[in-house]
Scaffold this motif. Structure first.
Motif, PDB file in Angstrom:
ATOM      1  N   SER A   7       0.847  -1.186   0.000  1.00 36.30           N
ATOM      2  CA  SER A   7       0.000   0.000   0.000  1.00 36.30           C
ATOM      3  C   SER A   7       0.886   1.241   0.000  1.00 36.30           C
ATOM      4  N   GLY A   8       0.381   2.287  -0.627  1.00 35.76           N
ATOM      5  CA  GLY A   8       1.129   3.521  -0.705  1.00 35.76           C
ATOM      6  C   GLY A   8       0.630   4.376  -1.839  1.00 35.76           C
ATOM      7  N   PRO A   9       1.212   5.535  -2.048  1.00 40.63           N
ATOM      8  CA  PRO A   9       0.759   6.440  -3.096  1.00 40.63           C
ATOM      9  C   PRO A   9       1.140   5.942  -4.473  1.00 40.63           C
ATOM     10  N   GLY A  10       0.296   6.186  -5.425  1.00 40.53           N
ATOM     11  CA  GLY A  10       0.608   5.809  -6.793  1.00 40.53           C
ATOM     12  C   GLY A  10       1.397   6.869  -7.532  1.00 40.53           C
ATOM     13  N   LEU A  11       1.355   8.086  -6.996  1.00 39.82           N
ATOM     14  CA  LEU A  11       2.029   9.200  -7.650  1.00 39.82           C
ATOM     15  C   LEU A  11       2.803   9.993  -6.607  1.00 39.82           C
ATOM     16  N   VAL A  12       4.052  10.226  -6.902  1.00 39.67           N
ATOM     17  CA  VAL A  12       4.924  10.980  -6.010  1.00 39.67           C
ATOM     18  C   VAL A  12       5.642  12.043  -6.835  1.00 39.67           C
ATOM     19  N   LYS A  13       5.814  13.213  -6.252  1.00 42.18           N
ATOM     20  CA  LYS A  13       6.530  14.284  -6.952  1.00 42.18           C
ATOM     21  C   LYS A  13       8.038  14.120  -6.788  1.00 42.18           C
ATOM     22  N   PRO A  14       8.786  14.560  -7.777  1.00 39.30           N
ATOM     23  CA  PRO A  14      10.255  14.500  -7.667  1.00 39.30           C
ATOM     24  C   PRO A  14      10.737  15.227  -6.411  1.00 39.30           C
ATOM     25  N   SER A  15      11.760  14.671  -5.818  1.00 41.51           N
ATOM     26  CA  SER A  15      12.437  15.146  -4.602  1.00 41.51           C
ATOM     27  C   SER A  15      11.684  14.766  -3.323  1.00 41.51           C
ATOM     28  N   GLN A  16      10.459  14.247  -3.446  1.00 41.05           N
ATOM     29  CA  GLN A  16       9.730  13.840  -2.248  1.00 41.05           C
ATOM     30  C   GLN A  16      10.177  12.467  -1.768  1.00 41.05           C
ATOM     31  N   THR A  83      13.963   8.227  -0.239  1.00 39.63           N
ATOM     32  CA  THR A  83      14.016   9.686  -0.247  1.00 39.63           C
ATOM     33  C   THR A  83      14.470  10.217  -1.604  1.00 39.63           C
ATOM     34  N   SER A  84      14.216  11.504  -1.816  1.00 38.62           N
ATOM     35  CA  SER A  84      14.713  12.224  -2.999  1.00 38.62           C
ATOM     36  C   SER A  84      14.419  11.470  -4.291  1.00 38.62           C
ATOM     37  N   VAL A  85      13.165  11.106  -4.491  1.00 42.18           N
ATOM     38  CA  VAL A  85      12.821  10.301  -5.664  1.00 42.18           C
ATOM     39  C   VAL A  85      12.958  11.115  -6.947  1.00 42.18           C
ATOM     40  N   THR A  86      13.261  10.406  -8.016  1.00 38.57           N
ATOM     41  CA  THR A  86      13.319  10.986  -9.354  1.00 38.57           C
ATOM     42  C   THR A  86      12.503  10.113 -10.292  1.00 38.57           C
ATOM     43  N   ALA A  87      12.422  10.523 -11.537  1.00 42.84           N
ATOM     44  CA  ALA A  87      11.668   9.748 -12.522  1.00 42.84           C
ATOM     45  C   ALA A  87      12.229   8.336 -12.668  1.00 42.84           C
ATOM     46  N   GLU A  88      13.482   8.158 -12.381  1.00 43.20           N
ATOM     47  CA  GLU A  88      14.093   6.826 -12.470  1.00 43.20           C
ATOM     48  C   GLU A  88      13.584   5.872 -11.408  1.00 43.20           C
ATOM     49  N   ASP A  89      12.882   6.390 -10.412  1.00 43.71           N
ATOM     50  CA  ASP A  89      12.291   5.530  -9.386  1.00 43.71           C
ATOM     51  C   ASP A  89      10.890   5.067  -9.769  1.00 43.71           C
ATOM     52  N   ALA A 111       6.851 -16.019  -1.275  1.00 42.81           N
ATOM     53  CA  ALA A 111       5.576 -15.367  -1.572  1.00 42.81           C
ATOM     54  C   ALA A 111       5.844 -13.901  -1.852  1.00 42.81           C
ATOM     55  N   ARG A 112       4.944 -13.267  -2.572  1.00 40.37           N
ATOM     56  CA  ARG A 112       5.079 -11.852  -2.866  1.00 40.37           C
ATOM     57  C   ARG A 112       3.698 -11.218  -2.993  1.00 40.37           C
ATOM     58  N   GLY A 113       3.676  -9.890  -2.888  1.00 36.71           N
ATOM     59  CA  GLY A 113       2.438  -9.170  -3.117  1.00 36.71           C
ATOM     60  C   GLY A 113       2.184  -9.021  -4.609  1.00 36.71           C
ATOM     61  N   GLN A 114       1.045  -8.437  -4.935  1.00 35.18           N
ATOM     62  CA  GLN A 114       0.682  -8.292  -6.343  1.00 35.18           C
ATOM     63  C   GLN A 114       1.415  -7.137  -7.007  1.00 35.18           C
ATOM     64  N   GLY A 115       2.043  -6.283  -6.219  1.00 35.40           N
ATOM     65  CA  GLY A 115       2.769  -5.146  -6.763  1.00 35.40           C
ATOM     66  C   GLY A 115       1.920  -3.895  -6.798  1.00 35.40           C
ATOM     67  N   THR A 116       2.590  -2.760  -6.694  1.00 43.56           N
ATOM     68  CA  THR A 116       1.891  -1.484  -6.767  1.00 43.56           C
ATOM     69  C   THR A 116       2.686  -0.536  -7.650  1.00 43.56           C
ATOM     70  N   GLN A 117       2.003   0.091  -8.575  1.00 43.68           N
ATOM     71  CA  GLN A 117       2.657   1.025  -9.498  1.00 43.68           C
ATOM     72  C   GLN A 117       2.930   2.343  -8.777  1.00 43.68           C
ATOM     73  N   VAL A 118       4.152   2.807  -8.883  1.00 46.71           N
ATOM     74  CA  VAL A 118       4.521   4.118  -8.367  1.00 46.71           C
ATOM     75  C   VAL A 118       5.101   4.929  -9.521  1.00 46.71           C
ATOM     76  N   THR A 119       4.541   6.083  -9.733  1.00 41.30           N
ATOM     77  CA  THR A 119       5.017   6.982 -10.777  1.00 41.30           C
ATOM     78  C   THR A 119       5.546   8.253 -10.128  1.00 41.30           C
ATOM     79  N   VAL A 120       6.729   8.640 -10.539  1.00 39.45           N
ATOM     80  CA  VAL A 120       7.321   9.881 -10.039  1.00 39.45           C
ATOM     81  C   VAL A 120       7.189  10.920 -11.137  1.00 39.45           C
ATOM     82  N   SER A 121       6.402  11.931 -10.860  1.00 41.67           N
ATOM     83  CA  SER A 121       6.133  12.957 -11.853  1.00 41.67           C
ATOM     84  C   SER A 121       5.602  14.205 -11.169  1.00 41.67           C
ATOM     85  N   SER A 122       5.933  15.339 -11.735  1.00 42.14           N
ATOM     86  CA  SER A 122       5.411  16.594 -11.206  1.00 42.14           C
ATOM     87  C   SER A 122       4.052  16.912 -11.824  1.00 42.14           C
TER      88      SER A 122
END
Length: 122
Positions: A7-16, A83-89, A111-122
């Motif tokens: 669980s977590g955010p699907g969209l994160v801004k750069p540097s966050q 920390t300090s995420v970029t588009a490469e994350d 075992a593993r979870g189903q995965g969650t998409q995280v996009t780093v974008s402003s």
């Protein structure tokens, strides 16, 4: 049978800071090894960090300055902070359990979870 759910955010801004939580059921995080992995678009699976049954942490050297892993045994959860995420994350992030750390093929995990998409974008 152990089950994991990210669980977590699907969209994160750069540097966050990205924070993801894995909730475990059917097993205890005080046994075994618990890991975060990711797969960027068009690339292979990348191991990021592991916390073991004692609470000992292991991290990919290239991410050691940015990635941390922790756990809450009362909630049977473990968390990744990056920390300090970029588009490469940008990637699909997975939590998984196995018997060691540093593995990058799914056959090494129990075992593993189903995965969650995280996009780093402003």
């Amino acid at each position: 049978q152990v089950q994991l759910q990210e669980s977590g955010p699907g969209l994160v801004k750069p540097s966050q800071t990205l924070s993801l939580t894995c909730t475990v059921s059917g097993g205890s995080i005080t046994t075994n090894f618990w890991s975060w992995l990711r797969q960027p678009p068009g690339k292979g699976l990348e191991w990021m960090a592991t916390i073991d049954f004692r609470g000992q942490n292991y991290a990919r050297p290239s991410l050691r300055s940015r990635a941390s892993i922790s756990r809450d045994t009362s909630k049977n959860q473990f968390t990744l902070q990056l920390t300090s995420v970029t588009a490469e994350d940008t990637a699909v992030y997975y939590c998984a359990t196995g018997r060691g750390f540093g593995e990058t093929t799914w056959d090494k995990y129990d075992a593993r979870g189903q995965g969650t998409q995280v996009t780093v974008s402003s």
